[in-house]
Enzyme design. Sequence first.
Site, PDB file in Angstrom:
ATOM      1  N   HIS A   1       0.837  -1.196   0.000  1.00  0.00           N
ATOM      2  CA  HIS A   1       0.000   0.000   0.000  1.00  0.00           C
ATOM      3  C   HIS A   1       0.875   1.250   0.000  1.00  0.00           C
ATOM      4  O   HIS A   1       1.721   1.444   0.890  1.00  0.00           O
ATOM      5  CB  HIS A   1      -0.890  -0.038   1.254  1.00  0.00           C
ATOM      6  CG  HIS A   1      -2.098   0.828   1.173  1.00  0.00           C
ATOM      7  ND1 HIS A   1      -2.843   1.173   2.289  1.00  0.00           N
ATOM      8  CD2 HIS A   1      -2.736   1.402   0.117  1.00  0.00           C
ATOM      9  CE1 HIS A   1      -3.866   1.925   1.923  1.00  0.00           C
ATOM     10  NE2 HIS A   1      -3.829   2.066   0.606  1.00  0.00           N
TER      11      HIS A   1
ATOM     12  N   ASP B   1      -5.600   4.188   4.122  1.00  0.00           N
ATOM     13  CA  ASP B   1      -7.028   4.353   3.881  1.00  0.00           C
ATOM     14  C   ASP B   1      -7.683   4.887   5.152  1.00  0.00           C
ATOM     15  O   ASP B   1      -7.463   4.349   6.251  1.00  0.00           O
ATOM     16  CB  ASP B   1      -7.670   3.011   3.511  1.00  0.00           C
ATOM     17  CG  ASP B   1      -7.221   2.505   2.146  1.00  0.00           C
ATOM     18  OD1 ASP B   1      -6.715   3.332   1.353  1.00  0.00           O
ATOM     19  OD2 ASP B   1      -7.370   1.290   1.902  1.00  0.00           O
TER      20      ASP B   1
ATOM     21  N   HIS C   1     -14.164   4.544   0.890  1.00  0.00           N
ATOM     22  CA  HIS C   1     -13.131   4.987   1.829  1.00  0.00           C
ATOM     23  C   HIS C   1     -12.348   6.127   1.159  1.00  0.00           C
ATOM     24  O   HIS C   1     -12.589   6.440  -0.016  1.00  0.00           O
ATOM     25  CB  HIS C   1     -12.194   3.829   2.206  1.00  0.00           C
ATOM     26  CG  HIS C   1     -11.347   3.359   1.084  1.00  0.00           C
ATOM     27  ND1 HIS C   1     -11.816   2.499   0.096  1.00  0.00           N
ATOM     28  CD2 HIS C   1     -10.037   3.623   0.760  1.00  0.00           C
ATOM     29  CE1 HIS C   1     -10.849   2.243  -0.769  1.00  0.00           C
ATOM     30  NE2 HIS C   1      -9.758   2.923  -0.390  1.00  0.00           N
TER      31      HIS C   1
ATOM     32  N   HIS D   1      -8.499   7.075   0.073  1.00  0.00           N
ATOM     33  CA  HIS D   1      -7.084   6.736  -0.012  1.00  0.00           C
ATOM     34  C   HIS D   1      -6.291   8.042   0.072  1.00  0.00           C
ATOM     35  O   HIS D   1      -6.480   8.950  -0.738  1.00  0.00           O
ATOM     36  CB  HIS D   1      -6.780   6.020  -1.344  1.00  0.00           C
ATOM     37  CG  HIS D   1      -5.329   5.739  -1.534  1.00  0.00           C
ATOM     38  ND1 HIS D   1      -4.716   4.637  -0.982  1.00  0.00           N
ATOM     39  CD2 HIS D   1      -4.358   6.418  -2.225  1.00  0.00           C
ATOM     40  CE1 HIS D   1      -3.446   4.632  -1.322  1.00  0.00           C
ATOM     41  NE2 HIS D   1      -3.197   5.717  -2.084  1.00  0.00           N
TER      42      HIS D   1
END
Length: 264
Positions: free
Chosen positions: A157, A161, A236, A238
Amino acid sequence: MAFTRAAGKHRRPSVLSRRSANIAGVAALTTTGVIGTLAPQALAAEQDLTAEDTGAIRAVVLEDTVTDNLAEKVEAQAAAQKHAYEKAEAERKAEEARRAEAKRKAEAKIKKEREERERAAREAERKRLNSFRLPVAGSYVSTGYQTGGAMWSSGSHSGVDFHASSGSSVVAVGSGTVVEAGWGGAYGNNIVIRMNDGSYTQYGHLSSIGVSVGQSVTPGEQIGLSGSTGNSSGPHLHFEARTSPDYGSDIDPVAYLRGHGVRV
C-alpha cells in the site's frame, strides 16, 4: 498761615481755594518789603475767614475725598472684572486642553485596540494557514502504510485508507495549490495538491471532485466527497503523502501528518 487744599483728581481749584491762595500770597509779599503796609491787612484777612468760608472749604475737601474714593472703587471694580474674565478664559482654555487630551487618548486607545485585534487576527490566520488536519474529520486509519497484498500493483500500500462512508466530506489537510484534479486510473477520481511546504498530498477514490487545477486551498477546505471509484473494494478515502506529484515518491502519511501536529 496759608491754607493748603487736599489734591483732587481732574478738578480745578475752587473759588475758595483761589481766595485762600491769594491771601497767603499777599501775606508772603510782606517779607520782601514790596507791600509791607498790607501785611496787617493780609494777616487780618486770613484771620477773618468766616465760618461760612471754613465750612465751604471743608465741603470741597470732603467732596474731593468722596470723588477720589468713588474713582478708586470704579478702578478696583474694573480690575476685579478684568481679573475674573482672565481667570474664566484661562479655565476655559484649560478645559478645552483637557478635553482635547482626553479625546486624543481615547482615539489612541481605540487605534491601539484595533491594531491589536488586527494583529491577533493576522496571527490567527497565519496559524490556520500553516496548520494541518485530518482529510476526513473524526476518521481513523483502516488500512496502514505499506500493507502488503494483491490489491496493489506494487505489492504494498503506497498510502493509508481513512474510514469514510460514501459522500463524506474530504478536505485539504493544509494550504496549497491543486496540481491534479480528475481521473487517476486505479485511484479513480483523485486530487493532488502541492502543499505550501513543498510536499504533495493525494486524495483517491472520490465520488466527486470540487476543485480545479490551479486553485488555492486552505486547511479544512472541502475539495471533494469520498467514494469507491477506481480500484476499490468499498467506500473509503485513499490518502498519500509524496515528495513529488509522481507515483512512487510516497512517504509515510501518518508520520507526515503527525509531523505537522495532527493527531492520527
